[in-house]
Design an enzyme around this catalytic site. Structure first.
Site, mmCIF file in Angstrom:
data_model
loop_
_atom_site.group_PDB
_atom_site.id
_atom_site.type_symbol
_atom_site.label_atom_id
_atom_site.label_comp_id
_atom_site.label_asym_id
_atom_site.label_seq_id
_atom_site.Cartn_x
_atom_site.Cartn_y
_atom_site.Cartn_z
ATOM 1 C CG HIS A 26 -2.237 0.626 1.034
ATOM 2 N ND1 HIS A 26 -3.087 0.281 0.015
ATOM 3 C CD2 HIS A 26 -2.864 1.609 1.716
ATOM 4 C CE1 HIS A 26 -4.179 1.023 0.086
ATOM 5 N NE2 HIS A 26 -4.062 1.850 1.103
ATOM 6 C CE1 TYR A 39 -1.637 5.557 3.999
ATOM 7 C CE2 TYR A 39 0.023 4.108 3.043
ATOM 8 C CZ TYR A 39 -1.091 4.291 3.832
ATOM 9 O OH TYR A 39 -1.663 3.227 4.481
HETATM 10 C C1 3ML Z 1 -7.684 6.458 3.126
HETATM 11 C C2 3ML Z 1 -6.552 5.529 3.425
HETATM 12 C C3 3ML Z 1 -6.082 5.171 4.627
HETATM 13 C C4 3ML Z 1 -5.026 4.265 4.424
HETATM 14 O O1 3ML Z 1 -4.293 3.748 5.293
HETATM 15 O O2 3ML Z 1 -4.855 4.030 3.132
HETATM 16 C C5 3ML Z 1 -5.701 4.922 2.410
HETATM 17 C C6 3ML Z 1 -6.383 4.291 1.274
HETATM 18 C C7 3ML Z 1 -7.265 3.119 1.600
HETATM 19 O O3 3ML Z 1 -8.106 3.205 2.484
HETATM 20 O O4 3ML Z 1 -7.152 2.101 0.935
#
Ligand code: 3ML
Length: 113
Positions: A26, A39
């Site tokens: 991610h 992020y």
């Molecule tokens: C919004 C989000 C919080 C996270 O930790 O990643 C992003 C995207 C998602 O929820 O997939």
């Protein structure tokens, strides 16, 4: 600066190893998301309970994420992006529960963060 903080809980039955691997993926995917300045996702390593004020028991949290956006325009670009949608699809595979907070600074900082 817009900053969104997230508490993440892994889905029932997912191992710590798989959750960590998905968090890493991610994190990698986040770098291609338009409008998203930064992020960060961090695993909860420990939950000390010896607080100097009453303990706030919020249940199980496995990771904490944060998203940074330069301004409302960047946030709009992010929301409208297909790449962001694909990122959220990956999120659905390993985020069992999510609690978002939009945060704001207490005082104006040089960085605007
Ligand atoms: C919004 C989000 C919080 C996270 O930790 O990643 C992003 C995207 C998602 O929820 O997939």
């Amino acid at each position: 600066m817009i900053r969104m903080l997230y508490l993440l809980g892994k889905p029932e039955g997912m191992s710590d190893e798989q959750f960590k691997a998905e968090c890493m993926r991610h994190d990698e995917m986040s770098r291609d998301v338009p409008g998203l300045l930064k992020y960060e996702v961090r695993l909860v390593a420990d939950e000390p309970t010896d607080t100097h004020v009453p303990f706030f028991d919020i249940g199980r949290v496995d990771a904490i994420g944060e998203c940074w956006f330069e301004n409302e325009g960047a946030y709009k670009i992010y929301l409208e992006s297909d790449v962001r949608e694909a990122w959220f699809e990956h999120g659905k595979k390993f985020i069992g529960k999510l609690k978002p907070f939009r945060t704001e600074p207490v005082c104006v900082q040089k960085s605007g963060a």
